[in-house]
Design a protein around this motif. Structure first.
Motif, PDB file in Angstrom:
ATOM      1  N   GLY A  51       0.787  -1.228   0.000  1.00 51.92           N
ATOM      2  CA  GLY A  51       0.000   0.000   0.000  1.00 51.92           C
ATOM      3  C   GLY A  51       0.812   1.269   0.000  1.00 51.92           C
ATOM      4  O   GLY A  51       0.416   2.264  -0.629  1.00 51.92           O
ATOM      5  N   ASN A  52       1.961   1.282   0.694  1.00 53.47           N
ATOM      6  CA  ASN A  52       2.750   2.517   0.714  1.00 53.47           C
ATOM      7  C   ASN A  52       3.365   2.818  -0.646  1.00 53.47           C
ATOM      8  O   ASN A  52       3.619   3.977  -0.971  1.00 53.47           O
ATOM      9  N   ALA A  53       3.582   1.786  -1.477  1.00 50.38           N
ATOM     10  CA  ALA A  53       3.989   2.030  -2.866  1.00 50.38           C
ATOM     11  C   ALA A  53       2.818   2.575  -3.678  1.00 50.38           C
ATOM     12  O   ALA A  53       2.972   3.510  -4.472  1.00 50.38           O
ATOM     13  N   LEU A  54       1.624   2.018  -3.458  1.00 51.07           N
ATOM     14  CA  LEU A  54       0.434   2.476  -4.181  1.00 51.07           C
ATOM     15  C   LEU A  54       0.133   3.932  -3.860  1.00 51.07           C
ATOM     16  O   LEU A  54      -0.323   4.683  -4.719  1.00 51.07           O
ATOM     17  N   ARG A  55       0.394   4.342  -2.630  1.00 52.54           N
ATOM     18  CA  ARG A  55       0.159   5.729  -2.217  1.00 52.54           C
ATOM     19  C   ARG A  55       0.989   6.691  -3.067  1.00 52.54           C
ATOM     20  O   ARG A  55       0.491   7.740  -3.505  1.00 52.54           O
ATOM     21  N   VAL A  56       2.252   6.340  -3.327  1.00 54.56           N
ATOM     22  CA  VAL A  56       3.097   7.199  -4.164  1.00 54.56           C
ATOM     23  C   VAL A  56       2.638   7.145  -5.613  1.00 54.56           C
ATOM     24  O   VAL A  56       2.603   8.173  -6.305  1.00 54.56           O
ATOM     25  N   LEU A  57       2.266   5.977  -6.089  1.00 57.15           N
ATOM     26  CA  LEU A  57       1.784   5.864  -7.470  1.00 57.15           C
ATOM     27  C   LEU A  57       0.522   6.695  -7.675  1.00 57.15           C
ATOM     28  O   LEU A  57       0.312   7.270  -8.746  1.00 57.15           O
ATOM     29  N   ARG A  58      -0.297   6.801  -6.648  1.00 54.57           N
ATOM     30  CA  ARG A  58      -1.464   7.688  -6.741  1.00 54.57           C
ATOM     31  C   ARG A  58      -1.028   9.140  -6.830  1.00 54.57           C
ATOM     32  O   ARG A  58      -1.608   9.928  -7.608  1.00 54.57           O
ATOM     33  N   GLU A  59      -0.014   9.519  -6.079  1.00 45.26           N
ATOM     34  CA  GLU A  59       0.518  10.882  -6.160  1.00 45.26           C
ATOM     35  C   GLU A  59       1.064  11.172  -7.552  1.00 45.26           C
ATOM     36  O   GLU A  59       1.013  12.316  -8.029  1.00 45.26           O
ATOM     37  N   LEU A  60       1.566  10.165  -8.211  1.00 47.07           N
ATOM     38  CA  LEU A  60       2.097  10.331  -9.566  1.00 47.07           C
ATOM     39  C   LEU A  60       0.992  10.460 -10.604  1.00 47.07           C
ATOM     40  O   LEU A  60       1.259  10.810 -11.759  1.00 47.07           O
ATOM     41  N   GLN A  89      -3.693 -14.686   6.639  1.00 42.46           N
ATOM     42  CA  GLN A  89      -3.491 -13.456   7.408  1.00 42.46           C
ATOM     43  C   GLN A  89      -3.882 -12.251   6.567  1.00 42.46           C
ATOM     44  O   GLN A  89      -3.418 -12.102   5.432  1.00 42.46           O
ATOM     45  N   ASP A  90      -4.742 -11.400   7.114  1.00 40.17           N
ATOM     46  CA  ASP A  90      -5.069 -10.158   6.418  1.00 40.17           C
ATOM     47  C   ASP A  90      -3.842  -9.256   6.368  1.00 40.17           C
ATOM     48  O   ASP A  90      -3.149  -9.082   7.374  1.00 40.17           O
ATOM     49  N   ASP A  91      -3.569  -8.682   5.194  1.00 40.59           N
ATOM     50  CA  ASP A  91      -2.459  -7.745   5.043  1.00 40.59           C
ATOM     51  C   ASP A  91      -2.821  -6.392   5.650  1.00 40.59           C
ATOM     52  O   ASP A  91      -3.992  -5.981   5.648  1.00 40.59           O
ATOM     53  N   ILE A  92      -1.815  -5.703   6.168  1.00 40.22           N
ATOM     54  CA  ILE A  92      -2.001  -4.353   6.678  1.00 40.22           C
ATOM     55  C   ILE A  92      -2.040  -3.380   5.505  1.00 40.22           C
ATOM     56  O   ILE A  92      -1.202  -3.439   4.599  1.00 40.22           O
ATOM     57  N   ARG A  93      -3.012  -2.500   5.504  1.00 36.43           N
ATOM     58  CA  ARG A  93      -3.149  -1.515   4.427  1.00 36.43           C
ATOM     59  C   ARG A  93      -2.193  -0.354   4.696  1.00 36.43           C
ATOM     60  O   ARG A  93      -2.595   0.690   5.209  1.00 36.43           O
ATOM     61  N   SER A  94      -0.940  -0.539   4.298  1.00 32.69           N
ATOM     62  CA  SER A  94       0.090   0.442   4.629  1.00 32.69           C
ATOM     63  C   SER A  94      -0.043   1.737   3.840  1.00 32.69           C
ATOM     64  O   SER A  94       0.613   2.731   4.169  1.00 32.69           O
ATOM     65  N   GLY A  95      -0.899   1.762   2.822  1.00 25.83           N
ATOM     66  CA  GLY A  95      -1.133   2.996   2.078  1.00 25.83           C
ATOM     67  C   GLY A  95      -2.384   3.720   2.519  1.00 25.83           C
ATOM     68  O   GLY A  95      -2.738   4.746   1.928  1.00 25.83           O
ATOM     69  N   GLY A  96      -3.067   3.201   3.542  1.00 26.21           N
ATOM     70  CA  GLY A  96      -4.318   3.793   3.991  1.00 26.21           C
ATOM     71  C   GLY A  96      -5.493   2.906   3.602  1.00 26.21           C
ATOM     72  O   GLY A  96      -5.392   2.043   2.724  1.00 26.21           O
ATOM     73  N   ASP A  97      -6.612   3.133   4.250  1.00 23.91           N
ATOM     74  CA  ASP A  97      -7.771   2.260   4.053  1.00 23.91           C
ATOM     75  C   ASP A  97      -8.457   2.441   2.704  1.00 23.91           C
ATOM     76  O   ASP A  97      -9.311   1.633   2.332  1.00 23.91           O
ATOM     77  N   ASP A  98      -8.114   3.503   1.968  1.00 25.08           N
ATOM     78  CA  ASP A  98      -8.749   3.738   0.669  1.00 25.08           C
ATOM     79  C   ASP A  98      -7.961   3.134  -0.487  1.00 25.08           C
ATOM     80  O   ASP A  98      -8.301   3.343  -1.656  1.00 25.08           O
ATOM     81  N   MET A 369       5.117  -3.240   8.964  1.00 24.51           N
ATOM     82  CA  MET A 369       4.089  -2.731   8.066  1.00 24.51           C
ATOM     83  C   MET A 369       3.217  -1.686   8.759  1.00 24.51           C
ATOM     84  O   MET A 369       2.745  -0.740   8.113  1.00 24.51           O
ATOM     85  N   THR A 370       3.002  -1.821  10.063  1.00 26.36           N
ATOM     86  CA  THR A 370       2.252  -0.802  10.801  1.00 26.36           C
ATOM     87  C   THR A 370       3.007   0.528  10.788  1.00 26.36           C
ATOM     88  O   THR A 370       2.416   1.601  10.607  1.00 26.36           O
ATOM     89  N   MET A 371       4.321   0.475  10.965  1.00 23.48           N
ATOM     90  CA  MET A 371       5.143   1.681  10.887  1.00 23.48           C
ATOM     91  C   MET A 371       5.010   2.344   9.529  1.00 23.48           C
ATOM     92  O   MET A 371       4.954   3.578   9.408  1.00 23.48           O
ATOM     93  N   LEU A 372       4.910   1.525   8.473  1.00 26.56           N
ATOM     94  CA  LEU A 372       4.864   2.066   7.123  1.00 26.56           C
ATOM     95  C   LEU A 372       3.518   2.687   6.765  1.00 26.56           C
ATOM     96  O   LEU A 372       3.394   3.338   5.726  1.00 26.56           O
ATOM     97  N   ARG A 373       2.506   2.509   7.604  1.00 25.18           N
ATOM     98  CA  ARG A 373       1.240   3.203   7.374  1.00 25.18           C
ATOM     99  C   ARG A 373       1.388   4.704   7.528  1.00 25.18           C
ATOM    100  O   ARG A 373       0.639   5.479   6.917  1.00 25.18           O
ATOM    101  N   GLU A 374       2.326   5.137   8.357  1.00 25.47           N
ATOM    102  CA  GLU A 374       2.566   6.564   8.536  1.00 25.47           C
ATOM    103  C   GLU A 374       3.157   7.156   7.269  1.00 25.47           C
ATOM    104  O   GLU A 374       3.884   6.498   6.538  1.00 25.47           O
ATOM    105  N   LEU A 375       2.840   8.420   6.986  1.00 20.81           N
ATOM    106  CA  LEU A 375       3.403   9.064   5.814  1.00 20.81           C
ATOM    107  C   LEU A 375       4.918   9.138   5.914  1.00 20.81           C
ATOM    108  O   LEU A 375       5.455   9.370   6.998  1.00 20.81           O
TER     109      LEU A 375
END
Length: 376
Positions: A51-60, A89-98, A369-375
Motif C-alpha cells: 500500500g505505501n507504494a500504491l500511495r506514491v503511485l497515486r501521487e504520480l 493473514q489479512d495484510d495491513i493496508r500500509s497505504g491507507g484504508d482507501d 508494516m504498521t510503521m509504514l502506514r505513517e506518511l
C-alpha cells in the motif's frame, strides 16, 4: 523558487521515473538519461506493490492504470509444502484504508506506465546514454555524457540502481553484500484458484510462493540458499526451478507446467546495502536502490524507492535553497524509515538460514508494516 532550476536524473527505473514526474509537476526542468536503449521496458517477471507504494503511485497520477493492469488482494496464505492452507493473514493496508493492501503486477507493465508518465511530463529523455564526468562547484554540476554532449544542472539525482556507478564516482564506498539466499522467478499463467499470495515454508527450499499479477498472469518464485552462479548454466534455469518446485502441491503442479523456457526464468542473489551518514556529496544525491537495498521478504524494495522520490521531490519543491543542510535532512528523514525495513527484511531471511523455528516472523512483519502506514 525559480522555475529555471534544472535537474539531471540518472536512471530510468521506478525511482528515477517517479522523481522526474514529480519535479516536472513542480515546474522544474528535468533531463533523464537511461543507459539502456530499451528503457528496461521488458525486464523482470512480476512485482508485489504494498500500500505505501500504491500511495506514491497515486501521487504520480497513475493509480488508475496500475489498478486496471494489476491484481489487488488483501491477504496472504501460509501453506504446507503439499498445498494445505495452514493460515490466512489479512495484510495491513500500509497505504491507507482507501487503497488495497497489495497489488501484484507484471513488472514490465508497471515500467511502461511510468514511462508514459515521464513522456507526458515533458521531461527531456535520452536513452542509451551514460555520464562520463560530473564536475561540481558551488553553484551546480557540469555533466559530460557518452554521446559527446554536456549539460549544466543545479542538482543531479542518481537513481541508477544497485550497481550505481554514480555512487562510486562521488566517493561513496558502500556496496551490496549477499545475504546468503537466492531466488528463482518466472511469469506464468494464473490458475483460477490463485487469488492472493500463498507462501509454502519448508520442502526443498526455504519458500515457494506466487503472486497474481493480472486476471490472467502471476509470477512464481522459490527461495533457496545461494549457489555459485558460475555453476548454473542459464540453459538449465528452467530445469533447476522445476526441480525445486516439483515437491510442492496445491496450485504448484499447474504452475510448474509452464516452467519450460530457461530464458524466462530469472535467478538472483539477495543483497543488502544501506549507505550510511549521508546519501549525497555536494549537489549529487542518491535515491532508491543506489542508496539502499534489501531482500524481498517484505516486498518493500520498490515501495522504499518510490517513497524516496516522493520525499525528495517534496523537499526540493518546498525550498528556495538547495544546500547541504537540505540534502542531509532528506537523508535523516529517510534513514529513520528505511533502516528498520532493511534490518527486518534481512532478519527474516537470516532466521530461515539459521533454522530458527520459533522466530516471530508474523510479529516482525506486523510491526514493520504498521510503521509504514505513517506518511514517509
Amino acid at each position: 523558487m525559480s522555475n529555471a532550476r534544472t535537474v539531471l536524473v540518472i536512471g530510468g527505473g521506478a525511482a528515477g521515473n517517479a522523481v522526474t514526474v514529480l519535479l516536472r509537476r513542480a515546474g522544474l526542468g528535468v533531463d533523464l538519461i537511461e543507459a539502456k536503449d530499451d528503457w528496461n521496458a521488458t525486464a523482470g517477471s512480476g512485482i508485489t506493490l504494498q500500500g505505501n507504494a500504491l500511495r506514491v503511485l497515486r501521487e504520480l497520477g497513475v493509480w488508475e492504470q496500475v489498478e486496471t493492469s494489476g491484481y489487488g488482494f488483501g491477504s496472504v496464505g501460509i501453506t504446507a509444502p503439499d498445498g494445505t492452507v495452514l493460515h490466512v493473514q489479512d495484510d495491513i493496508r500500509s497505504g491507507g484504508d482507501d487503497l488495497p493492501a497489495t497489488v501484484g503486477m507484471q513488472r514490465p507493465q508497471l515500467q511502461r506506465i511510468l514511462i508514459d508518465a515521464v513522456r507526458a511530463s515533458g521531461a527531456q529523455v535520452r536513452l542509451g546514454v551514460r555520464v562520463t564526468a560530473l564536475d561540481q562547484d558551488g553553484d551546480g554540476v557540469s555533466a559530460r555524457f557518452t554521446d559527446g554532449t554536456e549539460g549544466r544542472y543545479d542538482l543531479v539525482i542518481a537513481a541508477d540502481g544497485l550497481g550505481s556507478t554514480t555512487r562510486a564516482a562521488i566517493g561513496i564506498t558502500a556496496k551490496p553484500e549477499p545475504t546468503g539466499m537466492a531466488i528463482w522467478r518466472i511469469a506464468a499463467p494464473r490458475p483460477a484458484a490463485v487469488e492472493r499470495t500463498d507462501l509454502a515454508y519448508g520442502g526443498p527450499a526455504f519458500i515457494a510462493g506466487y503472486c497474481p499479477t493480472s486476471e490472467t498472469t502471476l509470477y512464481a518464485y522459490v527461495v533457496e540458499a545461494n549457489r555459485d552462479r558460475a555453476s548454473i548454466p542459464p540453459t538449465s534455469y528452467a530445469d533447476e526451478m522445476r526441480r525445486l518446485v516439483s515437491a510442492y502441491g496445491g496450485n504448484w503442479p499447474e504452475i510448474t507446467e509452464h516452467i519450460t523456457d530457461p530464458a524466462q526464468v530469472n535467478y538472483t542473489w539477495f543483497d543488502r546495502m544501506l549507505v550510511e551518514d549521508s546519501w549525497h556529496r555536494g549537489r549529487v544525491v542518491l535515491i532508491g536502490d543506489a542508496a539502499h537495498c534489501c531482500p524481498p521478504t517484505l516486498a518493500q524494495g520498490a515501495a522504499l524507492s518510490l517513497e524516496d522520490a516522493w520525499v525528495l521531490a517534496r523537499m526540493l519543491s518546498a525550498s528556495d535553497t538547495w544546500d547541504d543542510a537540505l540534502l542531509q535532512a532528506y537523508y535523516e528523514r529517510r534513514i529513520a524509515r528505511v533502516r528498520p525495513v532493511v534490518d527486518a527484511s534481512v532478519q527474516i531471511g537470516q532466521w530461515q538460514l539459521d533454522g530458527v523455528r520459533d522466530a516471530d516472523v508474523p510479529g516482525l512483519m506486523g510491526r514493520t508494516m504498521t510503521m509504514l502506514r505513517e506518511l514517509p
